[in-house]
Scaffold this motif. Structure first.
Motif, PDB file in Angstrom:
ATOM      1  N   LEU A  60      71.857 -19.806 -29.357  1.00 25.74           N
ATOM      2  CA  LEU A  60      72.529 -18.927 -30.300  1.00 25.74           C
ATOM      3  C   LEU A  60      73.153 -17.760 -29.557  1.00 25.74           C
ATOM      4  N   VAL A  61      74.346 -17.387 -29.961  1.00 20.45           N
ATOM      5  CA  VAL A  61      74.961 -16.137 -29.510  1.00 20.45           C
ATOM      6  C   VAL A  61      75.145 -15.286 -30.762  1.00 20.45           C
ATOM      7  N   PHE A  62      74.654 -14.065 -30.732  1.00 18.20           N
ATOM      8  CA  PHE A  62      74.668 -13.236 -31.930  1.00 18.20           C
ATOM      9  C   PHE A  62      74.650 -11.752 -31.561  1.00 18.20           C
ATOM     10  N   ARG A  63      74.920 -10.943 -32.556  1.00 15.19           N
ATOM     11  CA  ARG A  63      74.770  -9.499 -32.431  1.00 15.19           C
ATOM     12  C   ARG A  63      73.810  -9.012 -33.502  1.00 15.19           C
ATOM     13  N   VAL A  64      73.057  -7.975 -33.169  1.00 17.94           N
ATOM     14  CA  VAL A  64      72.243  -7.304 -34.168  1.00 17.94           C
ATOM     15  C   VAL A  64      73.099  -6.215 -34.791  1.00 17.94           C
ATOM     16  N   GLU A  65      73.215  -6.224 -36.098  1.00 14.02           N
ATOM     17  CA  GLU A  65      73.993  -5.213 -36.812  1.00 14.02           C
ATOM     18  C   GLU A  65      73.105  -4.606 -37.894  1.00 14.02           C
ATOM     19  N   LYS A  66      72.871  -3.308 -37.772  1.00 15.23           N
ATOM     20  CA  LYS A  66      71.933  -2.670 -38.701  1.00 15.23           C
ATOM     21  C   LYS A  66      72.246  -1.187 -38.837  1.00 15.23           C
ATOM     22  N   ASN A  67      72.079  -0.660 -40.025  1.00 16.77           N
ATOM     23  CA  ASN A  67      72.228   0.779 -40.236  1.00 16.77           C
ATOM     24  C   ASN A  67      71.016   1.509 -39.670  1.00 16.77           C
ATOM     25  N   VAL A  68      71.280   2.508 -38.841  1.00 14.39           N
ATOM     26  CA  VAL A  68      70.204   3.325 -38.258  1.00 14.39           C
ATOM     27  C   VAL A  68      70.486   4.788 -38.561  1.00 14.39           C
ATOM     28  N   ARG A  69      69.447   5.595 -38.495  1.00 16.17           N
ATOM     29  CA  ARG A  69      69.603   7.026 -38.764  1.00 16.17           C
ATOM     30  C   ARG A  69      70.251   7.725 -37.574  1.00 16.17           C
ATOM     31  N   ALA A  70      71.363   8.386 -37.837  1.00 14.65           N
ATOM     32  CA  ALA A  70      71.997   9.198 -36.810  1.00 14.65           C
ATOM     33  C   ALA A  70      71.350  10.582 -36.770  1.00 14.65           C
ATOM     34  N   ASN A  71      70.956  11.072 -37.931  1.00 15.93           N
ATOM     35  CA  ASN A  71      70.212  12.327 -38.070  1.00 15.93           C
ATOM     36  C   ASN A  71      69.506  12.282 -39.418  1.00 15.93           C
ATOM     37  N   LEU A  72      68.988  13.408 -39.848  1.00 10.07           N
ATOM     38  CA  LEU A  72      68.221  13.427 -41.091  1.00 10.07           C
ATOM     39  C   LEU A  72      69.065  13.083 -42.309  1.00 10.07           C
ATOM     40  N   ARG A  73      70.376  13.319 -42.237  1.00 10.36           N
ATOM     41  CA  ARG A  73      71.237  13.125 -43.408  1.00 10.36           C
ATOM     42  C   ARG A  73      72.192  11.938 -43.296  1.00 10.36           C
ATOM     43  N   GLU A  74      72.419  11.465 -42.103  1.00  8.43           N
ATOM     44  CA  GLU A  74      73.450  10.452 -41.922  1.00  8.43           C
ATOM     45  C   GLU A  74      72.899   9.176 -41.302  1.00  8.43           C
ATOM     46  N   GLN A  75      73.592   8.097 -41.617  1.00 14.63           N
ATOM     47  CA  GLN A  75      73.319   6.810 -40.999  1.00 14.63           C
ATOM     48  C   GLN A  75      74.593   6.289 -40.347  1.00 14.63           C
ATOM     49  N   ARG A  76      74.428   5.429 -39.374  1.00 13.93           N
ATOM     50  CA  ARG A  76      75.585   4.779 -38.758  1.00 13.93           C
ATOM     51  C   ARG A  76      75.251   3.310 -38.558  1.00 13.93           C
ATOM     52  N   LEU A  77      76.299   2.498 -38.446  1.00 12.47           N
ATOM     53  CA  LEU A  77      76.094   1.068 -38.214  1.00 12.47           C
ATOM     54  C   LEU A  77      75.905   0.836 -36.722  1.00 12.47           C
ATOM     55  N   TYR A  78      74.743   0.343 -36.367  1.00  9.89           N
ATOM     56  CA  TYR A  78      74.473  -0.008 -34.970  1.00  9.89           C
ATOM     57  C   TYR A  78      74.860  -1.463 -34.753  1.00  9.89           C
ATOM     58  N   ILE A  79      75.624  -1.719 -33.695  1.00 11.14           N
ATOM     59  CA  ILE A  79      76.002  -3.079 -33.322  1.00 11.14           C
ATOM     60  C   ILE A  79      75.598  -3.290 -31.863  1.00 11.14           C
ATOM     61  N   SER A  80      74.738  -4.244 -31.633  1.00 12.46           N
ATOM     62  CA  SER A  80      74.254  -4.512 -30.281  1.00 12.46           C
ATOM     63  C   SER A  80      75.298  -5.275 -29.480  1.00 12.46           C
ATOM     64  N   PRO A  81      75.148  -5.318 -28.164  1.00  7.27           N
ATOM     65  CA  PRO A  81      75.987  -6.226 -27.376  1.00  7.27           C
ATOM     66  C   PRO A  81      75.664  -7.660 -27.770  1.00  7.27           C
ATOM     67  N   PRO A  82      76.571  -8.601 -27.531  1.00  6.69           N
ATOM     68  CA  PRO A  82      76.277 -10.000 -27.874  1.00  6.69           C
ATOM     69  C   PRO A  82      75.133 -10.539 -27.025  1.00  6.69           C
ATOM     70  N   LEU A  83      74.163 -11.139 -27.675  1.00  5.11           N
ATOM     71  CA  LEU A  83      72.983 -11.667 -27.002  1.00  5.11           C
ATOM     72  C   LEU A  83      72.992 -13.187 -27.030  1.00  5.11           C
ATOM     73  N   VAL A  84      72.414 -13.780 -26.010  1.00  2.49           N
ATOM     74  CA  VAL A  84      72.277 -15.232 -25.915  1.00  2.49           C
ATOM     75  C   VAL A  84      70.794 -15.568 -25.914  1.00  2.49           C
ATOM     76  N   VAL A  85      70.385 -16.469 -26.793  1.00  2.00           N
ATOM     77  CA  VAL A  85      69.001 -16.919 -26.792  1.00  2.00           C
ATOM     78  C   VAL A  85      68.994 -18.447 -26.822  1.00  2.00           C
ATOM     79  N   SER A  86      68.217 -19.037 -25.929  1.00  2.00           N
ATOM     80  CA  SER A  86      68.074 -20.494 -25.902  1.00  2.00           C
ATOM     81  C   SER A  86      66.611 -20.844 -26.159  1.00  2.00           C
ATOM     82  N   PHE A  87      66.392 -21.978 -26.829  1.00  2.00           N
ATOM     83  CA  PHE A  87      65.039 -22.384 -27.204  1.00  2.00           C
ATOM     84  C   PHE A  87      65.064 -23.863 -27.557  1.00  2.00           C
ATOM     85  N   ASN A  88      63.896 -24.428 -27.809  1.00  3.35           N
ATOM     86  CA  ASN A  88      63.798 -25.844 -28.135  1.00  3.35           C
ATOM     87  C   ASN A  88      63.035 -25.996 -29.445  1.00  3.35           C
ATOM     88  N   THR A  89      63.581 -26.791 -30.349  1.00  2.00           N
ATOM     89  CA  THR A  89      62.961 -26.963 -31.663  1.00  2.00           C
ATOM     90  C   THR A  89      62.115 -28.230 -31.759  1.00  2.00           C
TER      91      THR A  89
END
Length: 221
Positions: A60-89
């Motif tokens: 899988l290649v994906f990004r984590v996208e999540k709202n995080v607190r920038a300060n006590l009053r504001e939030q911002r959208l956090y977007i991670s760098p693209p990550l690669v994960v390999s596994f076997n099912t």
């Protein structure tokens, strides 16, 4: 119990008629970009809670996208760098994302510096994975995650799955041959269209009928 819509996918976009299947539970914080060397369509994933994978190695290649607190009053959208994960099912019936806590700027910065996460099976046991950051090579047309993933797999990195790079290379060479498609491919036809036609011809009658029904129910917007 209603677990929501399930999208059926395999590396060839058609799940084998028989064999062990694995349910990949999608997370609202995960933006899936590439599955097993193939670009994932956000249209196909829209509204889906799960993806059904065939048994065996996956990437899988994906990004984590999540709202995080920038300060006590504001939030911002956090977007991670693209990550690669390999596994076997192999003999695994379900795969779930388990992300670390990402609630504020400090935690998101720590994740950028050292990305880490777990994949868990249906019993919450940890699934062995290889995790890495996907290096991007932007072009004048923008970012092509599929090509960057192919380049990554050919480089033999920690989360590389060489068979997906080989599959893409063989697929492209196969479908560029006029003998594989009838009628011959017009110059304006894209490789994606060629792939779709090829795999449609390889599917059995039932799979073709199911796919045509899906197309009828999901007309292009």
């Amino acid at each position: 119990m209603n677990i929501g819509p399930i999208l059926l996918v395999s590396s060839a976009l058609l799940l084998p008629a028989a064999g062990w299947a694995t349910t990949l539970r999608l997370s609202p914080d995960i933006d899936l970009l590439v599955l097993d060397g193939k670009k994932v369509s956000s249209f196909l994933l829209k509204g889906a809670d799960s993806i059904e994978l065939d048994n065996g190695p996956h990437q899988l290649v994906f990004r984590v996208e999540k709202n995080v607190r920038a300060n006590l009053r504001e939030q911002r959208l956090y977007i991670s760098p693209p990550l690669v994960v390999s596994f076997n099912t192999r003999e695994i019936g379900q795969v779930n994302f388990n992300l670390p806590r990402l609630e504020n700027e400090k935690e998101s910065e720590a994740f950028d510096s050292a990305p880490h996460l777990q994949l868990l099976d249906g019993s919450s046991a940890v699934i062995p994975i290889n995790l890495d950051v996907l290096a991007l090579k932007p072009t004048s047309q923008g970012i092509d995650y599929e090509n960057d993933t192919q380049r990554y797999n050919k480089a033999g990195k920690i989360a590389s799955v060489p068979q997906f790079a080989t599959m893409m290379a063989d697929d492209s060479a196969l479908l560029s041959s006029s003998s594989e498609l009838d009628p011959p491919v017009r110059p304006s036809e894209t490789l994606t269209g060629q792939r779709l036609k090829y795999w449609f011809t390889q599917a059995d009658k039932t799979t073709r009928e199911n796919f045509l029904q899906w197309v009828k129910e999901h007309p292009s917007q």
